[in-house]
Design an enzyme around this catalytic site. Sequence first.
Site, PDB file in Angstrom:
ATOM      1  N   GLU A  13     -14.662  23.421 -39.874  1.00 47.38           N
ATOM      2  CA  GLU A  13     -14.849  22.090 -39.282  1.00 47.38           C
ATOM      3  C   GLU A  13     -14.098  21.026 -40.080  1.00 47.38           C
ATOM      4  O   GLU A  13     -13.696  20.000 -39.547  1.00 47.38           O
ATOM      5  CB  GLU A  13     -16.342  21.735 -39.241  1.00 47.38           C
ATOM      6  CG  GLU A  13     -17.141  22.615 -38.301  1.00 47.38           C
ATOM      7  CD  GLU A  13     -18.638  22.476 -38.517  1.00 47.38           C
ATOM      8  OE1 GLU A  13     -19.326  22.065 -37.598  1.00 47.38           O
ATOM      9  OE2 GLU A  13     -19.123  22.792 -39.617  1.00 47.38           O
ATOM     10  N   GLY A  79     -26.346  22.766 -31.298  1.00 39.81           N
ATOM     11  CA  GLY A  79     -26.755  23.432 -30.065  1.00 39.81           C
ATOM     12  C   GLY A  79     -27.395  22.407 -29.129  1.00 39.81           C
ATOM     13  O   GLY A  79     -28.185  21.576 -29.586  1.00 39.81           O
ATOM     14  N   MET A 193     -28.687  22.157 -38.425  1.00 41.32           N
ATOM     15  CA  MET A 193     -29.388  22.646 -39.608  1.00 41.32           C
ATOM     16  C   MET A 193     -29.264  21.748 -40.851  1.00 41.32           C
ATOM     17  O   MET A 193     -29.685  22.159 -41.925  1.00 41.32           O
ATOM     18  CB  MET A 193     -28.887  24.069 -39.935  1.00 41.32           C
ATOM     19  CG  MET A 193     -29.114  25.039 -38.785  1.00 41.32           C
ATOM     20  SD  MET A 193     -28.484  26.704 -39.080  1.00 41.32           S
ATOM     21  CE  MET A 193     -29.569  27.284 -40.364  1.00 41.32           C
ATOM     22  N   GLU A 194     -28.687  20.559 -40.718  1.00 38.84           N
ATOM     23  CA  GLU A 194     -28.457  19.743 -41.929  1.00 38.84           C
ATOM     24  C   GLU A 194     -28.800  18.258 -41.809  1.00 38.84           C
ATOM     25  O   GLU A 194     -29.192  17.618 -42.801  1.00 38.84           O
ATOM     26  CB  GLU A 194     -26.968  19.822 -42.354  1.00 38.84           C
ATOM     27  CG  GLU A 194     -26.472  21.195 -42.717  1.00 38.84           C
ATOM     28  CD  GLU A 194     -26.036  22.006 -41.496  1.00 38.84           C
ATOM     29  OE1 GLU A 194     -25.769  21.401 -40.443  1.00 38.84           O
ATOM     30  OE2 GLU A 194     -25.997  23.247 -41.602  1.00 38.84           O
ATOM     31  N   ASP A 217     -22.925  25.223 -28.246  1.00 40.26           N
ATOM     32  CA  ASP A 217     -23.712  26.265 -27.564  1.00 40.26           C
ATOM     33  C   ASP A 217     -24.977  25.626 -27.015  1.00 40.26           C
ATOM     34  O   ASP A 217     -25.259  24.476 -27.328  1.00 40.26           O
ATOM     35  CB  ASP A 217     -24.067  27.392 -28.552  1.00 40.26           C
ATOM     36  CG  ASP A 217     -24.861  26.862 -29.743  1.00 40.26           C
ATOM     37  OD1 ASP A 217     -24.236  26.536 -30.779  1.00 40.26           O
ATOM     38  OD2 ASP A 217     -26.087  26.709 -29.627  1.00 40.26           O
TER      39      ASP A 217
HETATM   40  N1  ADE Z   1     -25.499  24.479 -34.841  1.00 36.04           N
HETATM   41  C1  ADE Z   1     -24.768  24.775 -33.740  1.00 36.04           C
HETATM   42  N2  ADE Z   1     -25.500  25.489 -32.864  1.00 36.04           N
HETATM   43  C2  ADE Z   1     -26.725  25.642 -33.411  1.00 36.04           C
HETATM   44  C3  ADE Z   1     -27.894  26.304 -33.002  1.00 36.04           C
HETATM   45  N3  ADE Z   1     -27.947  26.955 -31.841  1.00 36.04           N
HETATM   46  N4  ADE Z   1     -28.972  26.280 -33.841  1.00 36.04           N
HETATM   47  C4  ADE Z   1     -28.896  25.619 -35.031  1.00 36.04           C
HETATM   48  N5  ADE Z   1     -27.811  25.003 -35.474  1.00 36.04           N
HETATM   49  C5  ADE Z   1     -26.724  25.010 -34.667  1.00 36.04           C
END
Ligand code: ADE
Length: 253
Positions: A13, A79, A193-194, A217
């Site tokens: 990234e 996501g 996640m951050e 996603d």
């Molecule tokens: N970052 C990108 N897609 C994610 C997902 N499905 N879960 C957690 N972090 C993500």
Amino acid sequence: MTRIAILSALAEEQHGLLALLRQPQKIHRAGRDFWLGELHGQHVVLALSRIGKVAAATTATALIERFHVARIVFTGVAGGLAPGVNVGDVVVASGFVQHDMAASPIFPRSELPLYGRSLIACDEALSALLFEATCNHVAKAQAGFDAQERVMAHRVHRGLIASGDRFVSAATESTALCHALQAAGHEALAVEMEGAAVAQVCLDYGVPFGAVRTISDRADDQAHGDWSNFVREVASRYACAIMERVLRLLPKK
Ligand code: ADE
């Protein structure tokens, strides 16, 4: 001198931003590489949060304590959680919650212990700037699309993002997550996640924070396949284009 930090989770990234950095200088600290230099007329430091809340908090703390950054911007992927937040859309964060914070019954579910709140707002001005830059970029990109591509036009959203130490990769999991967040009064657009960890560090230090996440996603059963392709092919280019607009719009100091 005012320095702006640009955080990415992964090297893939960060790749495009690093390629554009002028007079790059690498400093190793806390097991991480921090890249100082100039980007579009601004003094910046590029860093990897790595993955997960603790790693991101370490990076954010080092950026503030060692590099005295004036603001932190996170660019990366997430996501899609809410209906209508689809792959290729972009979410500009208005604030963050930790979806896996659960200190009940000592504290209410999802509340950050001793903070008296579960939601940390992003800096209003920075979030507005990121939103403007993202809308401009997406509109310009779509002007080049043909009629068929425009049917699948990517949208820009602004709202809450949920963070937790879990890659959400099943539709049942993402539905349960949405319901749990709604029960706590939160309508999250996306999951990653951050961000909430960086937001908390920035709140503690009084440093403005903003974040923009491209949807890689739908946090469902296809999430892993979608994610790895997307990070490689798309995320780095989005980060470059959006940050170029933001850096040009920010006052030069
Ligand atoms: N970052 C990108 N897609 C994610 C997902 N499905 N879960 C957690 N972090 C993500």
